[in-house]
Design a protein around this motif. Structure first.
Motif, PDB file in Angstrom:
ATOM      1  N   UNK A   1      11.858  93.152 -32.551  1.00 33.31           N
ATOM      2  CA  UNK A   1      12.668  91.939 -32.409  1.00 33.31           C
ATOM      3  C   UNK A   1      12.615  91.037 -33.640  1.00 33.31           C
ATOM      4  N   UNK A   2      11.492  90.969 -34.308  1.00 30.18           N
ATOM      5  CA  UNK A   2      11.408  90.088 -35.480  1.00 30.18           C
ATOM      6  C   UNK A   2      12.363  90.526 -36.588  1.00 30.18           C
ATOM      7  N   UNK A   3      12.488  91.830 -36.795  1.00 30.29           N
ATOM      8  CA  UNK A   3      13.400  92.307 -37.843  1.00 30.29           C
ATOM      9  C   UNK A   3      14.852  92.337 -37.363  1.00 30.29           C
ATOM     10  N   UNK A   4      15.063  92.521 -36.067  1.00 31.30           N
ATOM     11  CA  UNK A   4      16.415  92.579 -35.516  1.00 31.30           C
ATOM     12  C   UNK A   4      17.045  91.195 -35.469  1.00 31.30           C
ATOM     13  N   UNK A   5      16.258  90.220 -35.047  1.00 31.68           N
ATOM     14  CA  UNK A   5      16.754  88.896 -34.710  1.00 31.68           C
ATOM     15  C   UNK A   5      17.691  88.293 -35.761  1.00 31.68           C
ATOM     16  N   UNK A   6      17.349  88.323 -36.998  1.00 26.60           N
ATOM     17  CA  UNK A   6      18.193  87.725 -38.016  1.00 26.60           C
ATOM     18  C   UNK A   6      19.148  88.686 -38.683  1.00 26.60           C
ATOM     19  N   UNK A   7      18.937  89.982 -38.489  1.00 23.73           N
ATOM     20  CA  UNK A   7      19.699  90.979 -39.243  1.00 23.73           C
ATOM     21  C   UNK A   7      20.801  91.681 -38.462  1.00 23.73           C
TER      22      UNK A   7
ATOM     23  N   UNK B   1      -0.106  93.846 -29.428  1.00 21.63           N
ATOM     24  CA  UNK B   1       0.327  92.707 -30.245  1.00 21.63           C
ATOM     25  C   UNK B   1       1.846  92.547 -30.204  1.00 21.63           C
ATOM     26  N   UNK B   2       2.552  93.653 -30.142  1.00 18.04           N
ATOM     27  CA  UNK B   2       4.002  93.626 -30.183  1.00 18.04           C
ATOM     28  C   UNK B   2       4.579  93.157 -28.849  1.00 18.04           C
ATOM     29  N   UNK B   3       4.037  93.661 -27.739  1.00 13.14           N
ATOM     30  CA  UNK B   3       4.575  93.359 -26.424  1.00 13.14           C
ATOM     31  C   UNK B   3       3.853  92.163 -25.830  1.00 13.14           C
ATOM     32  N   UNK B   4       4.236  90.987 -26.266  1.00 14.38           N
ATOM     33  CA  UNK B   4       3.632  89.766 -25.748  1.00 14.38           C
ATOM     34  C   UNK B   4       4.730  88.799 -25.334  1.00 14.38           C
ATOM     35  N   UNK B   5       4.316  87.705 -24.715  1.00 11.11           N
ATOM     36  CA  UNK B   5       5.273  86.717 -24.208  1.00 11.11           C
ATOM     37  C   UNK B   5       6.133  86.120 -25.319  1.00 11.11           C
ATOM     38  N   UNK B   6       5.532  85.906 -26.475  1.00 10.83           N
ATOM     39  CA  UNK B   6       6.271  85.326 -27.595  1.00 10.83           C
ATOM     40  C   UNK B   6       7.427  86.229 -28.018  1.00 10.83           C
ATOM     41  N   UNK B   7       7.153  87.531 -28.153  1.00 10.20           N
ATOM     42  CA  UNK B   7       8.207  88.470 -28.554  1.00 10.20           C
ATOM     43  C   UNK B   7       9.258  88.633 -27.458  1.00 10.20           C
ATOM     44  N   UNK B   8       8.807  88.603 -26.201  1.00 11.41           N
ATOM     45  CA  UNK B   8       9.759  88.685 -25.090  1.00 11.41           C
ATOM     46  C   UNK B   8      10.683  87.465 -25.113  1.00 11.41           C
ATOM     47  N   UNK B   9      10.118  86.292 -25.325  1.00 13.59           N
ATOM     48  CA  UNK B   9      10.923  85.060 -25.414  1.00 13.59           C
ATOM     49  C   UNK B   9      11.888  85.126 -26.587  1.00 13.59           C
ATOM     50  N   UNK B  10      11.428  85.671 -27.703  1.00 13.37           N
ATOM     51  CA  UNK B  10      12.284  85.814 -28.880  1.00 13.37           C
ATOM     52  C   UNK B  10      13.455  86.752 -28.566  1.00 13.37           C
ATOM     53  N   UNK B  11      13.176  87.807 -27.800  1.00 17.80           N
ATOM     54  CA  UNK B  11      14.229  88.742 -27.414  1.00 17.80           C
ATOM     55  C   UNK B  11      15.248  88.042 -26.516  1.00 17.80           C
ATOM     56  N   UNK B  12      14.768  87.221 -25.575  1.00 18.91           N
ATOM     57  CA  UNK B  12      15.689  86.490 -24.706  1.00 18.91           C
ATOM     58  C   UNK B  12      16.573  85.534 -25.510  1.00 18.91           C
ATOM     59  N   UNK B  13      15.986  84.841 -26.477  1.00 20.58           N
ATOM     60  CA  UNK B  13      16.763  83.930 -27.324  1.00 20.58           C
ATOM     61  C   UNK B  13      17.801  84.700 -28.145  1.00 20.58           C
TER      62      UNK B  13
END
Length: 191
Positions: free
Chosen positions: A64-70, A5-17
């Motif tokens: 990435x979800x917790x890192x992205x904004x913090x 669930x964690x290693x999917x295209x959506x999370x990879x794209x979020x990491x790139x952004x």
């Protein structure tokens, strides 16, 4: 949360952004970070530097979800911090863990042990007497006996526990490299 669930295209794209708003620039930064991680792991004597770099990236993606904004600052530095933890974990593994993970499936446990034992004996024989005695004593016992043994070694050598661990780490790395070469040279045709 499972790894799938964690290693999917959506999370990879979020990491790139997270790396950069511009997708092309983010892709270049990603490649640069991955390349640098591989260099770092190779410089530290890791035989599977690419695997460790990928593990580092996977761990960042998992968060990435917790890192992205913090997280404030250069994202590459975050990757390097995670890489340090991945390296420390990999260096705590026994001498043959990486070898075992990469042995051919056709090897039986007995054959694997024979290969490991043969190469380890050969490589231990190449060490200076003092280094050989040190590393054998360092790994000689279990549990409380191991702790007591290492304290005694510290007193005898008049060094700190950190210096004792560092000395063992360096000798173990030298042994690992020797064992890998031995396996490749003597048993490579079976791979």
């Amino acid at each position: 949360m499972s790894k799938e669930k964690v290693l999917n295209q959506s999370n990879f794209s979020m990491m790139l952004k997270w790396l950069d708003k511009d997708l092309d620039s983010a892709g270049k930064k990603y490649e640069m970070i991955r390349h640098r991680l591989i260099q770092i792991f190779y410089a530290r004597g890791c035989h599977f530097a690419e695997d460790l770099a990928d593990e580092t990236i996977n761990r960042v993606i998992a968060q990435i979800e917790s890192i992205n904004g913090n997280y404030q600052g250069n994202p590459a530095l975050y990757f390097y911090g995670v890489a340090k933890k991945v390296f420390l974990e990999s260096s705590r593994k026994p001498v043959f863990t990486e070898l075992k993970d990469n042995m051919p499936q056709s090897f039986t446990d007995t054959q694997e042990r024979e290969v490991n034992d043969h190469c380890l004996e050969k490589c231990l024989g190449k060490l200076d007497f003092d280094k050989r005695e040190f590393i054998l004593a360092y790994y000689e016992n279990d549990k409380q006996a191991k702790i007591d043994q290492r304290r005694e070694m510290q007193k005898d050598l008049e060094i700190s526990s950190q210096n004792l661990r560092l000395r063992a780490f360096r000798i173990r790395n030298k042994l690992q490299k020797c064992v890998f070469r031995c396996v490749e040279e003597n048993f490579g045709e079976t791979f």
